[in-house]
Scaffold this motif. Structure first.
Motif, PDB file in Angstrom:
ATOM      1  N   ARG A  12       0.847  -0.983  -0.046  1.00 46.87           N
ATOM      2  CA  ARG A  12      -0.109  -0.336   0.273  1.00 46.87           C
ATOM      3  C   ARG A  12       1.251   0.842   0.258  1.00 46.87           C
ATOM      4  O   ARG A  12       0.398   2.593  -0.607  1.00 46.87           O
ATOM      5  CB  ARG A  12      -0.666  -0.317   1.444  1.00 46.87           C
ATOM      6  CG  ARG A  12      -2.009  -0.947   0.779  1.00 46.87           C
ATOM      7  CD  ARG A  12      -2.703  -1.789   2.213  1.00 46.87           C
ATOM      8  NE  ARG A  12      -3.219  -0.434   3.120  1.00 46.87           N
ATOM      9  CZ  ARG A  12      -2.112  -0.891   4.581  1.00 46.87           C
ATOM     10  NH1 ARG A  12      -1.802  -2.026   5.245  1.00 46.87           N
ATOM     11  NH2 ARG A  12      -2.778   0.345   5.487  1.00 46.87           N
ATOM     12  N   ALA A  13       1.553   1.491   0.879  1.00 42.80           N
ATOM     13  CA  ALA A  13       2.883   2.188   0.245  1.00 42.80           C
ATOM     14  C   ALA A  13       3.369   2.584  -0.587  1.00 42.80           C
ATOM     15  O   ALA A  13       3.159   3.731  -1.141  1.00 42.80           O
ATOM     16  CB  ALA A  13       4.013   2.389   2.233  1.00 42.80           C
ATOM     17  N   ALA A  14       4.185   1.642  -1.616  1.00 45.04           N
ATOM     18  CA  ALA A  14       4.559   1.799  -2.997  1.00 45.04           C
ATOM     19  C   ALA A  14       3.624   2.072  -3.351  1.00 45.04           C
ATOM     20  O   ALA A  14       3.907   3.360  -4.585  1.00 45.04           O
ATOM     21  CB  ALA A  14       4.646  -0.148  -3.126  1.00 45.04           C
ATOM     22  N   VAL A  15       2.452   2.143  -3.140  1.00 43.90           N
ATOM     23  CA  VAL A  15       0.800   2.425  -4.354  1.00 43.90           C
ATOM     24  C   VAL A  15       0.778   4.233  -3.674  1.00 43.90           C
ATOM     25  O   VAL A  15       0.813   4.763  -4.721  1.00 43.90           O
ATOM     26  CB  VAL A  15      -0.424   1.318  -4.504  1.00 43.90           C
ATOM     27  CG1 VAL A  15      -1.680   2.545  -4.977  1.00 43.90           C
ATOM     28  CG2 VAL A  15       0.081  -0.004  -4.779  1.00 43.90           C
ATOM     29  N   LEU A  98      -8.748   6.563  -6.495  1.00 40.56           N
ATOM     30  CA  LEU A  98      -8.081   4.790  -6.013  1.00 40.56           C
ATOM     31  C   LEU A  98      -6.985   4.851  -5.470  1.00 40.56           C
ATOM     32  O   LEU A  98      -7.345   3.748  -5.044  1.00 40.56           O
ATOM     33  CB  LEU A  98      -7.250   4.466  -7.732  1.00 40.56           C
ATOM     34  CG  LEU A  98      -7.473   3.020  -7.663  1.00 40.56           C
ATOM     35  CD1 LEU A  98      -8.696   2.316  -7.902  1.00 40.56           C
ATOM     36  CD2 LEU A  98      -6.882   2.752  -9.620  1.00 40.56           C
ATOM     37  N   ARG A  99      -6.191   5.727  -5.150  1.00 39.45           N
ATOM     38  CA  ARG A  99      -5.887   5.494  -3.548  1.00 39.45           C
ATOM     39  C   ARG A  99      -5.944   6.104  -2.954  1.00 39.45           C
ATOM     40  O   ARG A  99      -5.725   5.205  -1.839  1.00 39.45           O
ATOM     41  CB  ARG A  99      -4.283   6.856  -4.030  1.00 39.45           C
ATOM     42  CG  ARG A  99      -3.062   6.500  -5.079  1.00 39.45           C
ATOM     43  CD  ARG A  99      -2.337   7.895  -4.991  1.00 39.45           C
ATOM     44  NE  ARG A  99      -0.826   8.187  -5.703  1.00 39.45           N
ATOM     45  CZ  ARG A  99      -1.753   9.299  -6.518  1.00 39.45           C
ATOM     46  NH1 ARG A  99      -2.189  10.503  -6.414  1.00 39.45           N
ATOM     47  NH2 ARG A  99      -0.213   9.506  -7.739  1.00 39.45           N
ATOM     48  N   TYR A 100      -6.940   6.713  -2.774  1.00 40.81           N
ATOM     49  CA  TYR A 100      -8.396   6.889  -1.862  1.00 40.81           C
ATOM     50  C   TYR A 100      -8.935   5.757  -0.943  1.00 40.81           C
ATOM     51  O   TYR A 100      -8.711   5.461  -0.204  1.00 40.81           O
ATOM     52  CB  TYR A 100      -9.026   8.348  -1.177  1.00 40.81           C
ATOM     53  CG  TYR A 100     -10.024   8.254  -0.753  1.00 40.81           C
ATOM     54  CD1 TYR A 100      -9.860   8.931   0.280  1.00 40.81           C
ATOM     55  CD2 TYR A 100     -10.831   7.534  -0.713  1.00 40.81           C
ATOM     56  CE1 TYR A 100      -9.881   8.847   1.844  1.00 40.81           C
ATOM     57  CE2 TYR A 100     -11.547   8.017   0.252  1.00 40.81           C
ATOM     58  CZ  TYR A 100     -11.787   8.337   1.264  1.00 40.81           C
ATOM     59  OH  TYR A 100     -12.665   8.660   2.490  1.00 40.81           O
ATOM     60  N   HIS A 101      -9.499   5.182  -2.188  1.00 38.56           N
ATOM     61  CA  HIS A 101     -10.215   3.919  -1.914  1.00 38.56           C
ATOM     62  C   HIS A 101      -9.436   2.852  -1.600  1.00 38.56           C
ATOM     63  O   HIS A 101      -9.860   1.849  -0.647  1.00 38.56           O
ATOM     64  CB  HIS A 101     -11.200   3.332  -3.126  1.00 38.56           C
ATOM     65  CG  HIS A 101     -12.002   2.455  -3.319  1.00 38.56           C
ATOM     66  ND1 HIS A 101     -13.020   2.377  -4.323  1.00 38.56           N
ATOM     67  CD2 HIS A 101     -12.844   1.916  -1.726  1.00 38.56           C
ATOM     68  CE1 HIS A 101     -14.083   1.368  -3.354  1.00 38.56           C
ATOM     69  NE2 HIS A 101     -13.830   1.299  -2.410  1.00 38.56           N
ATOM     70  N   LEU A 149       3.877  -4.370  -9.172  1.00 39.50           N
ATOM     71  CA  LEU A 149       3.066  -3.246  -9.658  1.00 39.50           C
ATOM     72  C   LEU A 149       4.998  -2.306 -10.314  1.00 39.50           C
ATOM     73  O   LEU A 149       4.876  -1.604 -10.623  1.00 39.50           O
ATOM     74  CB  LEU A 149       3.125  -2.926  -8.249  1.00 39.50           C
ATOM     75  CG  LEU A 149       3.097  -1.447  -8.221  1.00 39.50           C
ATOM     76  CD1 LEU A 149       2.050  -1.162  -8.021  1.00 39.50           C
ATOM     77  CD2 LEU A 149       3.493  -0.995  -6.076  1.00 39.50           C
ATOM     78  N   ILE A 150       5.672  -3.500  -9.698  1.00 39.74           N
ATOM     79  CA  ILE A 150       7.446  -2.745  -9.705  1.00 39.74           C
ATOM     80  C   ILE A 150       7.262  -3.549 -11.174  1.00 39.74           C
ATOM     81  O   ILE A 150       8.502  -3.409 -11.788  1.00 39.74           O
ATOM     82  CB  ILE A 150       8.182  -2.728  -9.133  1.00 39.74           C
ATOM     83  CG1 ILE A 150       8.897  -4.780  -8.118  1.00 39.74           C
ATOM     84  CG2 ILE A 150       7.270  -2.452  -7.472  1.00 39.74           C
ATOM     85  CD1 ILE A 150       9.420  -4.573  -7.639  1.00 39.74           C
ATOM     86  N   ALA A 151       6.805  -4.205 -11.907  1.00 37.22           N
ATOM     87  CA  ALA A 151       7.494  -4.559 -12.967  1.00 37.22           C
ATOM     88  C   ALA A 151       7.953  -3.549 -14.334  1.00 37.22           C
ATOM     89  O   ALA A 151       9.230  -4.211 -14.785  1.00 37.22           O
ATOM     90  CB  ALA A 151       6.301  -5.459 -13.799  1.00 37.22           C
ATOM     91  N   ASP A 155      12.127   2.372 -10.319  1.00 36.22           N
ATOM     92  CA  ASP A 155      12.889   3.266  -9.072  1.00 36.22           C
ATOM     93  C   ASP A 155      11.434   2.506  -7.927  1.00 36.22           C
ATOM     94  O   ASP A 155      11.526   3.306  -6.484  1.00 36.22           O
ATOM     95  CB  ASP A 155      12.211   4.169  -9.567  1.00 36.22           C
ATOM     96  CG  ASP A 155      13.737   4.493 -10.898  1.00 36.22           C
ATOM     97  OD1 ASP A 155      14.751   3.936 -10.758  1.00 36.22           O
ATOM     98  OD2 ASP A 155      13.563   5.419 -12.080  1.00 36.22           O
ATOM     99  N   VAL A 156      10.701   2.141  -7.967  1.00 36.66           N
ATOM    100  CA  VAL A 156       9.760   1.702  -6.926  1.00 36.66           C
ATOM    101  C   VAL A 156      10.335   0.871  -6.000  1.00 36.66           C
ATOM    102  O   VAL A 156      10.342  -0.395  -6.214  1.00 36.66           O
ATOM    103  CB  VAL A 156       8.226   0.885  -7.858  1.00 36.66           C
ATOM    104  CG1 VAL A 156       7.482   1.182  -6.460  1.00 36.66           C
ATOM    105  CG2 VAL A 156       8.158   2.807  -7.660  1.00 36.66           C
ATOM    106  N   PRO A 157      10.370   0.893  -5.112  1.00 38.04           N
ATOM    107  CA  PRO A 157      10.898  -0.558  -4.251  1.00 38.04           C
ATOM    108  C   PRO A 157       9.695  -1.928  -3.807  1.00 38.04           C
ATOM    109  O   PRO A 157       8.612  -1.371  -3.998  1.00 38.04           O
ATOM    110  CB  PRO A 157      10.566   0.054  -2.685  1.00 38.04           C
ATOM    111  CG  PRO A 157      10.614   2.016  -2.336  1.00 38.04           C
ATOM    112  CD  PRO A 157       9.607   1.832  -3.779  1.00 38.04           C
ATOM    113  N   GLY A 158      10.337  -2.553  -3.861  1.00 41.52           N
ATOM    114  CA  GLY A 158      10.013  -3.616  -4.098  1.00 41.52           C
ATOM    115  C   GLY A 158       9.603  -4.417  -2.534  1.00 41.52           C
ATOM    116  O   GLY A 158       9.499  -3.293  -1.786  1.00 41.52           O
ATOM    117  N   PRO A 159       8.954  -5.801  -2.368  1.00 43.20           N
ATOM    118  CA  PRO A 159       8.285  -6.436  -1.096  1.00 43.20           C
ATOM    119  C   PRO A 159       9.725  -6.045  -0.820  1.00 43.20           C
ATOM    120  O   PRO A 159      10.698  -6.641  -1.053  1.00 43.20           O
ATOM    121  CB  PRO A 159       7.594  -7.512  -1.758  1.00 43.20           C
ATOM    122  CG  PRO A 159       8.227  -7.540  -3.063  1.00 43.20           C
ATOM    123  CD  PRO A 159       8.383  -6.527  -3.678  1.00 43.20           C
ATOM    124  N   PRO A 160       8.745  -6.631   0.639  1.00 41.65           N
ATOM    125  CA  PRO A 160      10.244  -6.495   1.855  1.00 41.65           C
ATOM    126  C   PRO A 160      10.669  -7.971   1.808  1.00 41.65           C
ATOM    127  O   PRO A 160       9.868  -9.391   0.929  1.00 41.65           O
ATOM    128  CB  PRO A 160       9.050  -6.338   3.180  1.00 41.65           C
ATOM    129  CG  PRO A 160       7.550  -6.049   2.922  1.00 41.65           C
ATOM    130  CD  PRO A 160       7.828  -6.075   1.382  1.00 41.65           C
TER     131      PRO A 160
END
Length: 218
Positions: A12-15, A98-101, A149-151, A155-160
């Protein structure tokens, strides 16, 4: 239980941090833009909420690994549900909506998971699982969709890392065999679920395991 919250919060933080223009970029899901994937996460959050308030006294019929239906055919991205997802995602018009929802429903799903009794049995799609197994299955869901999401967003952080390691182990349970240690968790997850084809070197170390792949989960 903790990994569910951790992996879900990271996704959710990445989005939340995506610039508006990234919502129109392709995702790792065939036929879906990033905005379509994010809307799918909204539906996932809704499913979590519904399931956690659907208790049952019936004995479990599945666990975190057998929760998944497995096929060998990657989705074409043109099914009726895929098309509906695209239409509903486009209806938001502005990424902020969409972010808000996602933040609204996603936060509620996270809180509900944190309050749930891990030994409670719940029903979903005609099957019964403990809350613990249900949420463990979703660690794999969140991790795979974080990779989707990051495919095309390097530059977007991946999963932990902890989530990826757990998701790999769960995928190995589904496969009935471990992936070679030389494969990173990300490579095992992407190749194992058909999100990309193995390289020549990966095919070599996978050896006979390639006959079991891909594991297309639904």
């Amino acid at each position: 239980m903790d990994l569910f919250a951790y992996s879900w919060a990271a996704l959710r933080a990445a989005v939340a941090d995506l610039p508006d223009e990234d919502f129109a970029r392709p995702s790792g899901c065939t036929g879906w833009l990033v905005r379509d994937l994010v809307f799918h996460l909204v539906i996932d959050a809704q499913d979590v909420l519904i399931t956690l308030v659907t208790p049952t006294e019936a004995p479990p019929t599945r666990d975190a690994a057998t929760y998944w239906d497995v096929s060998a055919s990657p989705p074409a991205g043109d099914g009726p549900f895929d098309a509906l997802t695209v239409r509903l995602a486009a209806a938001y018009e502005e990424p902020r909506l969409l972010r808000y929802h996602l933040d609204d429903l996603g936060s509620a799903a996270g809180r509900a998971a944190g309050l749930a009794d891990p030994d409670l049995r719940v029903e979903t799609q005609g099957e019964v699982l403990t809350v613990r197994d249900y949420l463990d299955a979703y660690v794999l869901e969140w991790t795979l969709h974080h990779l989707d999401l990051i495919a095309h967003l390097p530059d977007v952080p991946g999963p932990p890392p902890e989530s990826s390691t757990y998701a790999r182990r769960l995928l190995e349970r589904i496969a009935g065999a471990p992936f070679p240690g030389s494969l990173t968790d990300e490579a095992a997850l992407r190749v194992g679920t058909g999100r990309r084809a193995p390289t020549e070197a990966e095919s070599s170390v996978l050896d006979t395991m390639t006959t079991r792949l891909p594991l297309v989960l639904s």
